[in-house]
Design an enzyme around this catalytic site. Sequence first.
Site, PDB file in Angstrom:
ATOM      1  N   HIS A  35     -30.912   9.454  13.462  1.00 42.17           N
ATOM      2  CA  HIS A  35     -29.785  10.400  13.357  1.00 42.17           C
ATOM      3  C   HIS A  35     -29.506  10.755  11.905  1.00 42.17           C
ATOM      4  CE1 HIS A  35     -26.742   6.805  13.254  1.00 42.17           C
ATOM      5  NE2 HIS A  35     -26.807   7.301  12.043  1.00 42.17           N
TER       6      HIS A  35
ATOM      7  N   GLU B  39     -26.954  12.139  17.193  1.00 41.07           N
ATOM      8  CA  GLU B  39     -27.789  11.124  17.817  1.00 41.07           C
ATOM      9  C   GLU B  39     -29.003  11.791  18.484  1.00 41.07           C
ATOM     10  OE1 GLU B  39     -27.240   8.222  16.911  1.00 41.07           O
ATOM     11  OE2 GLU B  39     -25.382   7.316  17.641  1.00 41.07           O
TER      12      GLU B  39
END
Length: 262
Positions: free
Chosen positions: A140, A145
């Site tokens: 990330h 994410e």
Amino acid sequence: MEVVILPTPAHCGRVVADILARVVEGRAGQPLTVGLATGGSPLLAYRELIRRHREEGLSFAGVRAVLLDEYVGLPVGHPQTYREVIRRELTDHIDIDDPDVHGPDGAAPDPLQAAVAYEHLVRDTGPVAVQVLGIGANGHIGFNEPGSSLRSRTRVKTLTEQTRSDNARFFDGPDDVPRHVVTQGLGTIGRAGHLVLTAFGSSKADAVAAAVEGPLTASCPASVLQLHRHATVVVDEEAAAALERADYYRYTLLHKLANQPH
Ligand code: F6R
């Protein structure tokens, strides 16, 4: 993309500080916005900037800063809000005006609306000349994410359990790490003129290799750097350990032409 492999984290910190200092010194009275990351990776660079401010007169007067992200649900002033972390680690120690440092409002009653407002703020405060980035062990950047849209804008994201457990070291316990964040999107980050990602330690080696040499994929959000016109990856030997073209990156660095940017 330029990949700079250096012997130690301290060397990395100095090179990242050099990049920031160059734009700060070169602003010649023009407005300048820089993008700051929090977490452990940029801390040595920030310490070096504080040193240069104190000992060499590097001035940040008039510079504006935007943060990448903020936890949702921590009260204003909580020591682990990124707004407080950046004060403690950098901006309280240099001559940048506190109201010129911006982050998402993670304490807002409506975090979704706060995300939209922050997207506008970054756009209106920018353009961001240099954006400092760390990288999560899962690839990330910001808190985008894996699976994040490569064109995403600022929004609320749910942290993975891995990220929560990686960040538990900053809290009293793992359960205290918030589940949600407001983060600049990958598209938002990509509007900055120069992306500077720094990482060190073996726990980042796979993520760095995936970002630099793997496929362009939302499964490794940092791979979006491959699309950027000016991205610099500053890593120590341990974080570079899984790079297949490490020798070429070292060779390139040794044989740069004068003024060859990347
Ligand atoms: C923090 C941020 C994150 C961190 C990343 C690495 O503002 O955006 O992407 O950069 O989680 O964290 P450290 O540097 O603590 O390993």
